[in-house]
Write a protein that holds these residues in place. Sequence first.
Motif, PDB file in Angstrom:
ATOM      1  N   TRP A   3     -57.429 -39.750 -12.162  1.00 39.20           N
ATOM      2  CA  TRP A   3     -56.608 -40.425 -13.175  1.00 39.20           C
ATOM      3  C   TRP A   3     -56.581 -39.628 -14.478  1.00 39.20           C
ATOM      4  O   TRP A   3     -55.545 -39.532 -15.137  1.00 39.20           O
ATOM      5  CB  TRP A   3     -57.102 -41.835 -13.425  1.00 39.20           C
ATOM      6  N   THR A   4     -57.709 -39.035 -14.850  1.00 37.53           N
ATOM      7  CA  THR A   4     -57.765 -38.219 -16.064  1.00 37.53           C
ATOM      8  C   THR A   4     -56.848 -37.008 -15.921  1.00 37.53           C
ATOM      9  O   THR A   4     -56.099 -36.676 -16.835  1.00 37.53           O
ATOM     10  CB  THR A   4     -59.211 -37.773 -16.347  1.00 37.53           C
ATOM     11  N   ALA A   9     -51.629 -34.304 -17.118  1.00 34.23           N
ATOM     12  CA  ALA A   9     -50.428 -33.640 -16.606  1.00 34.23           C
ATOM     13  C   ALA A   9     -49.157 -34.411 -16.933  1.00 34.23           C
ATOM     14  O   ALA A   9     -48.059 -33.958 -16.621  1.00 34.23           O
ATOM     15  CB  ALA A   9     -50.544 -33.464 -15.095  1.00 34.23           C
ATOM     16  N   GLY A  10     -49.309 -35.604 -17.520  1.00 34.35           N
ATOM     17  CA  GLY A  10     -48.132 -36.417 -17.827  1.00 34.35           C
ATOM     18  C   GLY A  10     -47.471 -36.989 -16.587  1.00 34.35           C
ATOM     19  O   GLY A  10     -46.264 -37.177 -16.538  1.00 34.35           O
ATOM     20  N   ALA A  11     -48.291 -37.278 -15.565  1.00 32.88           N
ATOM     21  CA  ALA A  11     -47.768 -37.778 -14.291  1.00 32.88           C
ATOM     22  C   ALA A  11     -47.275 -39.219 -14.406  1.00 32.88           C
ATOM     23  O   ALA A  11     -47.706 -39.983 -15.260  1.00 32.88           O
ATOM     24  CB  ALA A  11     -48.842 -37.684 -13.207  1.00 32.88           C
ATOM     25  N   PRO A  22     -54.682 -47.069 -16.049  1.00 34.28           N
ATOM     26  CA  PRO A  22     -54.541 -47.045 -17.511  1.00 34.28           C
ATOM     27  C   PRO A  22     -53.997 -45.702 -17.992  1.00 34.28           C
ATOM     28  O   PRO A  22     -54.469 -44.641 -17.582  1.00 34.28           O
ATOM     29  CB  PRO A  22     -55.976 -47.267 -18.009  1.00 34.28           C
ATOM     30  N   GLY A  23     -52.980 -45.754 -18.829  1.00 34.90           N
ATOM     31  CA  GLY A  23     -52.412 -44.544 -19.407  1.00 34.90           C
ATOM     32  C   GLY A  23     -51.309 -43.894 -18.599  1.00 34.90           C
ATOM     33  O   GLY A  23     -50.732 -42.910 -19.038  1.00 34.90           O
ATOM     34  N   PRO A  34     -44.666 -34.213 -11.934  1.00 39.53           N
ATOM     35  CA  PRO A  34     -45.965 -34.729 -11.532  1.00 39.53           C
ATOM     36  C   PRO A  34     -45.909 -36.238 -11.271  1.00 39.53           C
ATOM     37  O   PRO A  34     -45.349 -36.988 -12.067  1.00 39.53           O
ATOM     38  CB  PRO A  34     -46.885 -34.391 -12.706  1.00 39.53           C
ATOM     39  N   ALA A  35     -46.447 -36.639 -10.148  1.00 43.26           N
ATOM     40  CA  ALA A  35     -46.474 -38.057  -9.782  1.00 43.26           C
ATOM     41  C   ALA A  35     -47.748 -38.350  -8.991  1.00 43.26           C
ATOM     42  O   ALA A  35     -48.263 -37.488  -8.287  1.00 43.26           O
ATOM     43  CB  ALA A  35     -45.254 -38.423  -8.938  1.00 43.26           C
ATOM     44  N   VAL A  36     -48.237 -39.568  -9.127  1.00 38.06           N
ATOM     45  CA  VAL A  36     -49.397 -40.038  -8.371  1.00 38.06           C
ATOM     46  C   VAL A  36     -48.898 -41.094  -7.395  1.00 38.06           C
ATOM     47  O   VAL A  36     -48.293 -42.079  -7.795  1.00 38.06           O
ATOM     48  CB  VAL A  36     -50.460 -40.658  -9.304  1.00 38.06           C
TER      49      VAL A  36
END
Length: 103
Positions: A3-4, A9-11, A22-23, A34-36
Amino acid sequence: TSWTLARGAGATLLSPAATPVPGLDEGAAPTRGPAVAQFDPETTDYEGVNRPSPETNAHDLPRLWPGMQTQVRRFLDLQDPGLVIHACGSAPCSASNPGEVAP
């Protein structure tokens, strides 16, 4: 740690997500950049103690799901690489909702 790195990376958190991060802002697929993408193996949660967790195969099981395989194939497509899709319908990808193979 993931997550950090994603925040740095601005994902974008691919929607629908299994849990909020969070964030990270949620965004709908398809997306580029970038995507998670979260996959919920529906195993036991972290207990918050410093000891080895039980063997759950949580990192191996999602690799076998059709939705996850479809997502990876689409991302690595030679004609149009880098597109992140969601292949599990209107719910997060999970053990009870493993998605489907794209036609």
